[in-house]
Scaffold this active site. Structure first.
Site, PDB file in Angstrom:
ATOM      1  N   ALA A  43     -17.558 -70.014  74.642  1.00  0.00           N
ATOM      2  CA  ALA A  43     -17.423 -71.421  74.251  1.00  0.00           C
ATOM      3  C   ALA A  43     -18.746 -72.156  74.416  1.00  0.00           C
ATOM      4  CB  ALA A  43     -16.319 -72.091  75.072  1.00  0.00           C
TER       5      ALA A  43
ATOM      6  N   ARG B 281       2.490 -60.519  77.703  1.00  0.00           N
ATOM      7  CA  ARG B 281       1.992 -60.217  79.040  1.00  0.00           C
ATOM      8  C   ARG B 281       2.922 -60.678  80.156  1.00  0.00           C
ATOM      9  NH1 ARG B 281      -4.455 -61.650  78.150  1.00  0.00           N
ATOM     10  NH2 ARG B 281      -4.900 -59.806  76.886  1.00  0.00           N
TER      11      ARG B 281
END
Length: 649
Positions: free
Chosen positions: A44, A342
């Site tokens: 980012a 997950r």
């Protein structure tokens, strides 16, 4: 605290394009007048710094590592999602959008998630142009594989090194701008505070940071027209996690202490495929990519007696007959099998081990078995796909996953919570933008695999360059002098805090307190949470924090390289943040995604949401030291999807 999400009007599929058309722009000749501070140099941060510099802004970029190449994004393994539909198997922007909303258990913002799915297709083109060596099929086309929570193949990958290769691509773009003088890089600098300066109307704006030179110990002030926090997640509040040891909460916690809202801190992700804990002195855990679940089958013995023999090494996994194996993900989730999301896969592993059928010496481990895939495809094909992951596993454990199954167990990996941001990625503090894992905006209560890299690059390459320009055009150039009283006050507070660490002269290290905090967090706020356990944690953490400020010992001084004073500051913030995380988990009296309250599960043991009371974002506002925070709520409004029970069966 004002919580205006600023979601644009119009049809969902057109919101971003219409919004971009209405954003204000800064004339190219004027951009050199603005300085932007980017804190963090992972995917980012590096992509944002490079993109803004390419546009003509003056950028200062900070990282505490010795090079941006060592940002934790490098550790991501399995891949990056994009709705390219190269496999012609039914993928689309809408399907990626819906899978992400569903994967987050309907606790994410519709507008932000749809935009993420939209720009995903551009990310791949950008990275290919940078030379990222994605895997390719025989004919030369980019290859794809599947990840949890999806029934299509949309994940682009570079073996098990996808994060590293993407970061090198972003780093090359950043390095070009450093060479051109558009980016001033500050390696080995850690942000210790945010500086808010009021404008002519009295409204505070983020105009700078206070940072410590980690080599010399010098405390420095840096001024800019806006601040971008790209500092990752807070998973190390649990001490043991897949994060690098240096990963911390301090940058966003310092912003929280200055008034930024902290959203959904209880949303933490447990990754199902990590190498099990092997000792009390271990400092971190190792991730085995979720991509391995494409070819590996997860199982434990059906009987406790067989599991006990495996733990005692009286028999090997290959000695267990097929009829005596419980492929529990395939049994429970027939549609998704080993590629169940997950959170679901992690809880299923915990249930099997809690039932006494775990296979590691500690009892906390399950098998990830590649024997069927090797028979079907050949060992060479498995090596082509996963060789570096298998090599990593063998170096750590001494066992070859080609010859016997991997042993895995869930571990803390990613955090979906973070600073609250609006559609423009700006926090409730004007001028403070938050990108990537440091914000809360895209993943709801559970992140799908291969979506972290997608969000980090989407925010940096394709969102922030538009929305930041709009803010700068509206406020005008005018970075204040670092002689401003706000800078002097913040720098004095930073110095006082560092001196306080040095003056305690107790007998316990910061690492000791971090370990103790991690044990509390994992025991009472880990994969399963209860009201009683969270209340216990909220009793124990303040006691531990009081002991920290009484018995901490930091050797050396603050005027030089001193890693212990760095650690002390980060642990002090974790001790405060951990309490807020548990407070949020106690307040959210439902189960959703990675936040599993044992009191709220259906007859099959799955998470039971409470949409009537908790279809919202919990945003916490600091009231100062030793004062309880105030909770604000942003309702979640769905225009295109309908709230439904999440099912992968």
């Amino acid at each position: 605290m004002k919580l205006d999400a600023k979601i644009p009007a119009g049809p969902l599929a057109q919101k971003w394009d219409l919004h971009k058309a209405n954003l204000k722009l800064v004339n190219p000749a004027n951009r050199r007048k603005y300085r932007v501070l980017v804190v963090g140099s992972g995917l980012a941060g590096a992509s944002a710094a490079a993109s803004l510099a390419e546009q003509g802004y003056q950028v200062s970029c900070f990282c505490y590592q010795d090079s941006p190449r060592r940002a934790h994004s490098i550790a991501a393994q399995g891949g990056i999602n994009a709705a390219k539909n190269y496999q012609n198997d039914g993928d689309s922007v809408y399907r990626l959008f819906y899978d992400t909303i569903k994967g987050g258990d309907f606790r994410a913002r519709e507008g932000n998630v749809y935009r993420l799915a939209q720009v995903s297709v551009d990310i791949i083109d950008q990275c290919v142009a940078q030379g990222v060596p994605f895997a390719r099929e025989y004919g030369g086309l980019l290859d794809n594989r599947s990840f949890g929570g999806a029934q299509v193949s949309r994940t682009f990958y570079a073996r098990g090194q996808t994060g590293q290769q993407l970061l090198l691509g972003a780093y090359s773009a950043l390095s070009r701008q450093i060479g051109l003088g558009q980016v001033k890089m500050y390696n080995r600098h850690e942000m210790l505070d945010l500086v808010m300066v009021p404008d002519s109307s009295g409204e505070p704006h983020a105009k700078g940071i206070i940072a410590r030179n980690l080599v010399t110990g010098v405390i420095e002030s840096f001024s800019g027209d806006a601040v971008l926090l790209c500092t990752g997640g807070y998973g190390n509040v649990f001490y043991l996690s897949t994060n690098a040891q240096g990963c911390n909460v301090s940058a966003i916690w310092r912003a929280y202490r200055r008034g930024a809202g902290m959203a959904n801190p209880c949303y933490t992700q447990i990754h199902p495929t990590c190498i099990p804990v092997h000792g009390d002195e271990q400092s971190k855990l190792t991730l085995m990519s979720e991509s391995l679940r494409n070819d590996g089958r997860v199982w434990v013995p059906k009987s406790k007696e067989v599991a006990a023999k495996l733990r005692a090494r009286q028999i090997k996994a290959s000695d267990v007959a097929e009829a005596d194996r419980d492929y529990y993900l395939e049994r429970k989730y027939k549609s998704f099998g080993n590629l169940a999301p997950r959170d679901i896969s992690s809880r299923a592993a915990k249930e099997a081990c809690d039932d006494g059928r775990g296979v590691a010496s500690s009892g906390f481990g399950v098998y990830l078995d590649f024997s069927d895939a090797i028979k079907r495809l050949g060992e060479d094909k498995i090596k082509e796909r996963y060789s570096n992951l298998f090599e990593m596993y063998e170096r750590i454990t001494g066992d070859s996953a080609y010859r016997s199954p991997m042993m895995i167990y869930p571990a803390v990996h990613y955090t979906m919570g973070g600073l609250w941001v609006d559609y423009n990625l700006m926090s409730n503090l004007s001028g403070l933008f938050v990108l990537g894992e440091a914000n809360f905006s895209d993943h709801g209560a559970n992140r799908l695999g291969a979506s972290a890299l997608m969000q980090g690059l989407a925010d940096g390459y394709f969102v922030a360059p538009y929305t930041l320009s709009d803010y700068l055009a509206r406020t005008g150039a005018g970075a204040p002098s670092t002689d401003h009283p706000a800078f002097k006050s913040a720098q004095a507070q930073v110095n006082d805090r560092l001196n306080r660490f040095l003056s305690i002269q107790g007998d316990k290290t910061a690492r000791h307190f971090h370990q103790q905090l991690g044990k509390i967090m994992w025991e009472y706020c880990g994969m399963a949470r209860t009201e009683a356990g969270l209340k216990k944690a909220l009793q124990l953490i303040p006691e531990l924090r009081a002991e920290f400020w009484k018995n901490l010992r930091v050797p050396g001084t603050g005027e030089s390289l001193n890693m212990e004073i760095e650690r002390a500051g980060r642990v002090a913030d974790f001790l405060e943040f951990g309490e807020l995380l548990c407070r949020d988990a106690l307040d959210r009296d439902e189960s959703c995604g990675g936040h599993f309250r044992s009191e709220h599960q259906d007859a099959e043991g799955e998470a039971a949401r409470d949409d009537e009371h908790f279809n919202n974002v919990s945003v916490w506002e600091s009231q100062g030291e030793n004062k309880p925070p105030v909770k604000h709520v942003e309702p979640l409004v769905y225009e295109e999807v309908h709230l439904a029970k999440r099912s992968y069966k």
